[in-house]
Scaffold this motif. Structure first.
Motif, mmCIF file in Angstrom:
data_model
loop_
_atom_site.group_PDB
_atom_site.id
_atom_site.type_symbol
_atom_site.label_atom_id
_atom_site.label_comp_id
_atom_site.label_asym_id
_atom_site.label_seq_id
_atom_site.Cartn_x
_atom_site.Cartn_y
_atom_site.Cartn_z
ATOM 1 N N GLY A 49 39.273 -12.259 60.870
ATOM 2 C CA GLY A 49 38.556 -13.521 60.959
ATOM 3 C C GLY A 49 39.185 -14.625 60.151
ATOM 4 O O GLY A 49 38.610 -15.677 59.981
ATOM 5 N N GLY A 50 40.371 -14.370 59.600
ATOM 6 C CA GLY A 50 41.049 -15.379 58.798
ATOM 7 C C GLY A 50 42.350 -15.793 59.445
ATOM 8 O O GLY A 50 42.754 -15.241 60.459
ATOM 9 N N GLY B 137 32.270 -24.279 66.227
ATOM 10 C CA GLY B 137 32.884 -23.161 65.536
ATOM 11 C C GLY B 137 33.136 -22.009 66.489
ATOM 12 O O GLY B 137 32.908 -22.115 67.687
ATOM 13 N N ASN C 84 32.757 -18.616 62.400
ATOM 14 C CA ASN C 84 33.729 -19.464 61.710
ATOM 15 C C ASN C 84 33.466 -20.924 62.051
ATOM 16 O O ASN C 84 34.006 -21.444 63.016
ATOM 17 C CB ASN C 84 35.148 -19.084 62.140
ATOM 18 C CG ASN C 84 35.513 -17.678 61.722
ATOM 19 O OD1 ASN C 84 35.051 -17.195 60.691
ATOM 20 N ND2 ASN C 84 36.324 -17.022 62.521
ATOM 21 N N TYR D 268 31.931 -12.435 62.998
ATOM 22 C CA TYR D 268 32.135 -13.576 62.096
ATOM 23 C C TYR D 268 31.697 -14.849 62.798
ATOM 24 O O TYR D 268 31.906 -15.008 64.002
ATOM 25 C CB TYR D 268 33.599 -13.740 61.727
ATOM 26 C CG TYR D 268 34.187 -12.608 60.912
ATOM 27 C CD1 TYR D 268 34.107 -12.622 59.529
ATOM 28 C CD2 TYR D 268 34.840 -11.554 61.536
ATOM 29 C CE1 TYR D 268 34.658 -11.594 58.785
ATOM 30 C CE2 TYR D 268 35.400 -10.523 60.798
ATOM 31 C CZ TYR D 268 35.307 -10.554 59.423
ATOM 32 O OH TYR D 268 35.855 -9.553 58.682
ATOM 33 N N TYR E 71 33.074 -14.797 66.657
ATOM 34 C CA TYR E 71 34.261 -13.952 66.674
ATOM 35 C C TYR E 71 33.804 -12.511 66.475
ATOM 36 O O TYR E 71 33.289 -12.163 65.405
ATOM 37 C CB TYR E 71 35.150 -14.439 65.535
ATOM 38 C CG TYR E 71 36.483 -13.791 65.286
ATOM 39 C CD1 TYR E 71 37.654 -14.455 65.624
ATOM 40 C CD2 TYR E 71 36.590 -12.560 64.647
ATOM 41 C CE1 TYR E 71 38.902 -13.906 65.339
ATOM 42 C CE2 TYR E 71 37.825 -12.001 64.374
ATOM 43 C CZ TYR E 71 38.978 -12.690 64.710
ATOM 44 O OH TYR E 71 40.204 -12.146 64.415
ATOM 45 N N ILE F 216 36.268 -24.178 62.850
ATOM 46 C CA ILE F 216 37.656 -23.707 62.857
ATOM 47 C C ILE F 216 38.502 -24.429 63.892
ATOM 48 O O ILE F 216 39.701 -24.613 63.706
ATOM 49 C CB ILE F 216 37.714 -22.183 63.095
ATOM 50 C CG1 ILE F 216 39.157 -21.675 63.131
ATOM 51 C CG2 ILE F 216 37.105 -21.795 64.424
ATOM 52 C CD1 ILE F 216 39.539 -20.858 61.993
ATOM 53 N N TYR G 202 44.890 -14.999 63.185
ATOM 54 C CA TYR G 202 43.491 -15.151 63.571
ATOM 55 C C TYR G 202 43.182 -14.329 64.818
ATOM 56 O O TYR G 202 42.150 -13.684 64.924
ATOM 57 C CB TYR G 202 43.227 -16.636 63.818
ATOM 58 C CG TYR G 202 41.782 -16.976 64.087
ATOM 59 C CD1 TYR G 202 40.847 -16.903 63.069
ATOM 60 C CD2 TYR G 202 41.373 -17.371 65.345
ATOM 61 C CE1 TYR G 202 39.528 -17.220 63.304
ATOM 62 C CE2 TYR G 202 40.050 -17.695 65.593
ATOM 63 C CZ TYR G 202 39.130 -17.616 64.568
ATOM 64 O OH TYR G 202 37.823 -17.933 64.804
ATOM 65 N N GLU H 56 29.111 -13.627 58.183
ATOM 66 C CA GLU H 56 29.490 -12.399 58.862
ATOM 67 C C GLU H 56 28.330 -11.423 58.864
ATOM 68 O O GLU H 56 27.421 -11.496 58.025
ATOM 69 C CB GLU H 56 30.708 -11.783 58.195
ATOM 70 C CG GLU H 56 30.542 -11.549 56.702
ATOM 71 C CD GLU H 56 31.774 -10.926 56.094
ATOM 72 O OE1 GLU H 56 32.689 -11.690 55.750
ATOM 73 O OE2 GLU H 56 31.813 -9.695 55.972
ATOM 74 N N GLN I 188 31.839 -19.626 56.239
ATOM 75 C CA GLN I 188 31.968 -18.477 57.125
ATOM 76 C C GLN I 188 30.794 -17.525 56.907
ATOM 77 O O GLN I 188 30.398 -17.267 55.778
ATOM 78 C CB GLN I 188 33.288 -17.743 56.851
ATOM 79 C CG GLN I 188 33.571 -16.657 57.876
ATOM 80 C CD GLN I 188 34.879 -15.922 57.591
ATOM 81 O OE1 GLN I 188 35.103 -15.450 56.489
ATOM 82 N NE2 GLN I 188 35.739 -15.841 58.599
ATOM 83 N N VAL J 26 35.594 -23.220 57.453
ATOM 84 C CA VAL J 26 35.765 -21.769 57.456
ATOM 85 C C VAL J 26 35.691 -21.200 56.047
ATOM 86 O O VAL J 26 35.054 -20.181 55.800
ATOM 87 C CB VAL J 26 37.122 -21.382 58.070
ATOM 88 C CG1 VAL J 26 37.216 -19.879 58.195
ATOM 89 C CG2 VAL J 26 37.272 -22.011 59.423
#
Lengths: 175, 685
Positions: free
Chosen positions: B255-256, B617, B641, B639, B620, B644, B249, B541, B539, B535
């Protein structure tokens, strides 16, 4: 530890009425559900994993379906427009067969040979998104996307591997 | 020479291990105690020996001995000292040594325990632990020697070898290549050791399981002995997985935190069997059932641990393919195959002695719900394994390689994870042996009704994704059931012992650590599930190129791009760092500095996100591109998230719960004396 914990009668339980049948049926039902999930998801998510050569030769049968293709990134073809986040590059064919790669001296050598060989099959790629950190000459690219009618591979996902990072080419003799 | 010393010590350690195996076998066969004790001494000796060897390598790393190929490939002069030392596990050869060091440490720790009550296990535990250690030591010595040096042959080429080839002279490069920049992150410094600790400590329960089979002492003694080992192994493995996700991350910039990469799955699979094992041993302890199954699980876990070491070893981005070149591939598969076949053969030969003492009687009994839990964990394992090997299978049968990606894993394991959550809510309310449907229904109806408020409320406020509604409902249900277990237990204590409620709660968990530690773990899992649902399903973006002073909007957030600077950092990298300001609902909340570092030596850039975290959240942001001179514009990828941080926070709760469950009991004697057996638990029900 378990001194205060006595809700566990030990001893011989008798099989309940109905015996084991209900457990066997229940177990089979679960197994069937799991099997169904795995098989149906495999069918739904399966993607051909092709080399550049295979992709070219099967262009008609693959059509616009989503496939995976792997090849070596040709360094001088990398172009990036940060305004539109458009990354374009060319990948060259790397044999899909492990034995063939081994024979040519490992993955790093196979990637280098692919980039150097002007007669290797190549395909242009376009990807929209941030430029990956590992995007460089002779990286192994594994792309997910589809082949457009214009002959360009439109990638939704770019995965890069740099085997040289781990095998560390030996240094030049320095004394 | 340090390199020679380190290598020589490794060879000695291998000999000591082989001696230990032989002595233990001989002692066990002839019943001569002295040989068994000697084997134990050998096992205890391996740890100081491997420590010495590892220290040699660390010393070489820290003092820039670039004539050693491993040092050359993972360090460079500009790296800070702590990174040079931890580069020990930055490459394959060094991390095999590190693995062996941990293995020797755990073997020695097992050797030091009090053996009075289970002497007959000792020689066999020694054999299993030392065979595993010897395997890894031989890999290092024969194939992946971290002490090998660089030599210039007369013909002019550079050769990697331990000892001078004829006519060759030592090569000392001026500087090393340096650690892959992606690995220069605090998460990457502790992630591999955690994972390895988890891997290695699972060897001990396996060793005891095999010892129990060999000595035909097939009661639950081996499980009781290794309960804490298993919990510790599981704790480290869980932490290793979470840290790996956190590293991805923070560093990989997509972003994952989890990509269903084969390498990740390889580390995840022993965790699955380990978790199933943790649950199913309780059935054996309470009801004397599932003895075969527990053996199968511990054998599977051991084999998956070795397999995981093999697959994860290559670090982040390598795959099975990069590995096939190294000679250790066949050796690994040979070892895994042999151990699996041998353990299974042993299990089959003892099959009849492992018959259960009870039978399943009620579908709603706790043991049956645990069995269901095991089925689900193993189903997830099967799905993962199928996904990893599917390309090979399809190639074998159709000649065409077909892969399955993350959608496959999400689709198959999603319902199974949901099933596990549901069980987490029902099982605590059930009883061992036989649960009357009516009493379970009475217990379940209130949490069930109350938890339905959550999805109803969400649906009314505009959430319509069925998966999210189901997930949040399950989360609410499990939370209510688990908290009410604490509540009912504490109330019962207050009534019986006249304790104040907080004291009652503390004592409740303290006197029954395993159960209430487990419940805390469940709460942690629920929090993590909330984060994952947030997430995965919500999510957002966006991306855009901004001139200085311009802004971009995503959700409730607005980001303005203020400025950008490029400068050189001391450890040979060029840093491009943007300054951005984040507003939430018009209020300034943070200044973020997304940047991109370019490492000169490895010619590799690295993108480091700017992150504004809150319970709601993460915001990002990645710096994607910029105009080098005149700095008029920069491109950002952003992003959002949601939730998260529930994932990271939940993992802390999870760790806390495991610690509670594994904490040694010191009040056992007193508790037994004071409490009339079972009085409390009966009433707490």
């Amino acid at each position: 530890m378990e001194a205060t914990h006595n809700d566990a009668p030990r001893g011989n339980g008798r099989p309940a009425s109905g015996g084991r049948t209900k457990f066997i049926i229940g177990g089979l039902l679960i197994l069937a559900a799991v099997g169904y999930l795995i098989i149906s998801s495999t069918q739904a998510a399966a993607q051909y994993f092709l080399t550049v050569e295979e992709l070219e030769s099967k262009a008609s049968s693959v059509g616009s379906r989503n496939v995976k293709v792997s090849g070596a990134v040709v360094g001088e073809s990398i172009a990036y427009d940060p305004q539109s986040l458009t990354l374009s590059f060319t990948i060259a064919n790397v044999p899909g067969d492990i034995q063939e790669i081994e024979a040519s001296g490992g993955l790093a050598a196979a990637l280098e040979a692919a980039v150097m060989n002007p007669s290797a099959a190549r395909i242009p790629v376009v990807y929209i998104g941030p430029k990956p950190d590992l995007m460089r000459d002779q990286a192994q690219a594994i792309l997910t996307g589809h082949l457009g009618e214009d002959g360009i591979f439109y990638a939704d996902e770019v995965l890069l591997k740099c085997p040289t990072r781990y095998e560390s080419a030996l240094p030049e003799q320095s004394g | 020479m340090l390199a020679n010393l380190g290598f020589a010590v490794l060879v000695i350690t291998l000999l000591v291990s082989i001696y230990g195996i032989a002595a233990a076998l001989y002692g066990a066969r002839t019943g001569r105690e002295a040989w068994v004790l000697s084997a134990r001494q050998a096992m205890l000796l391996t740890w100081p020996l491997v420590t010495l060897s590892a220290l040699c390598l660390v010393a070489l790393l820290v003092t820039n001995h670039f004539e050693v190929e491993f040092v050359y490939s993972v360090t460079s002069r500009s790296m800070p000292g702590y990174l040079k030392a931890t580069a020990l596990w930055g490459g394959q050869a060094g991390s095999l040594l590190f693995w062996s060091w941990l293995m020797a440490a755990f073997a020695s720790a097992a050797g030091l325990r009090r053996w009075d009550r289970d002497r007959e296990f000792l020689p066999w535990v020694v054999v299993v632990a030392l065979v595993t250690l010897a395997f890894f030591l031989s890999l290092i010595i024969l194939f992946e020697n971290p002490f090998a040096r660089l030599w210039a042959a007369p013909a002019g080429e550079t050769i990697k070898a331990m000892f001078a080839p004829s006519g060759a002279v030592l090569v000392t490069p001026g500087d090393g290549q340096g650690l892959n920049p992606l690995l220069r992150h605090p998460g990457m410094i502790i992630h591999p050791p955690m994972l390895y600790l988890g891997f290695v400590s699972f060897v001990i329960p396996y060793a005891f399981g095999m010892a129990a089979l060999i000595t035909r002492r097939t009661d639950d003694r081996w499980i009781r002995v290794t309960r804490r080992w298993t919990l510790v192994a599981w704790l480290f493995l869980s932490m290793g997985l979470v840290l790996g996700g956190r590293w991805a991350y923070d560093v990989l910039g997509w972003g994952g935190y989890w990509g269903w990469d084969p390498v990740e799955i390889a580390a995840f699979m022993p965790w699955l069997t380990g978790t199933a094992f943790l649950h199913s041993v309780m059935i054996q302890e309470k009801r004397g059932m599932l003895k075969h199954w527990n053996m199968v699980l511990v054998i599977l876990t051991y084999c998956l641990v070795i397999f995981g070491t093999f697959l994860t070893r290559s670090g982040v981005l390598s795959s099975v393919h990069a590995f096939a070149q190294s000679a250790i591939g066949p050796a690994f598969f040979g070892f895994i195959g042999l151990s699996f076949a041998a353990s299974l053969a042993l299990l089959l030969s003892r099959w009849n002695e492992l018959r259960g003492e009870n039978q399943l009687t009620s579908l709603l009994s706790r043991e049956n719900l645990f069995l269901l839990n095991n089925l689900l964990f193993v189903s997830i394992l099967v799905a993962c394994f199928w996904g990893v090997i599917f390309p090979l299978i399809s190639e074998l049968f159709t000649g065409q390689k077909v892969t399955v990606g993350p959608p496959f894993y999400e689709r198959t394991t999603g319902p199974m994870f949901a099933g596990l959550l549901l069980l987490m809510g029902i099982a605590p309310l059930s009883a061992w042996g036989r649960t009357a449907g009516r009493s379970l229904g009475r217990l379940i109806v209130w949490p069930l009704a109350a938890s339905l408020v959550v999805p109803l409320g969400l649906a009314l406020s505009g959430t319509h994704n069925p998966a999210a509604l189901l997930g949040f409902w399950l989360a609410a249900f499990v939370t209510l059931v688990t908290l009410s277990e604490f509540w009912r237990g504490a109330l019962a204590r207050r009534r019986i012992y006249k304790e104040a409620l907080p004291v009652a709660l503390w004592n409740l968990a303290g006197r029954n650590r395993r159960r209430y530690g487990g419940y805390i773990i469940h709460l942690g899992v629920v929090l993590m599930a909330i984060g994952i649902i947030g997430v995965e399903l919500y999510q957002q973006e966006t991306q855009g190129t901004l001139a200085e002073g311009q802004q971009i909007t995503l959700g409730k957030y607005v980001m303005t791009y203020d400025s950008l600077a490029e400068f050189n950092a001391p450890d040979d990298r060029l840093v491009a760092r943007a300054v951005t300001t984040i507003y939430r609902d018009g209020q300034k909340v943070a200044e973020l500095y997304p940047r991109r570092d370019f490492y000169y030596v490895s010619q590799q850039p690295m993108t480091i996100p700017g992150v504004y975290s809150s319970l709601e959240g993460d915001f990002y942001v990645l710096l994607v591109g910029w105009e080098p001179i005149g700095s008029s514009g920069a491109t950002f990828k952003i992003y959002l998230n949601p939730l998260i941080n529930f994932l990271w926070g939940g993992s802390l709760v999870f760790i806390l719960g495991t610690l509670v469950a594994a904490w040694p009991d010191r009040e056992r004697a007193r508790a037994t004396a004071r409490v009339p057996a079972g009085a409390l638990a009966q009433r707490a029900k």
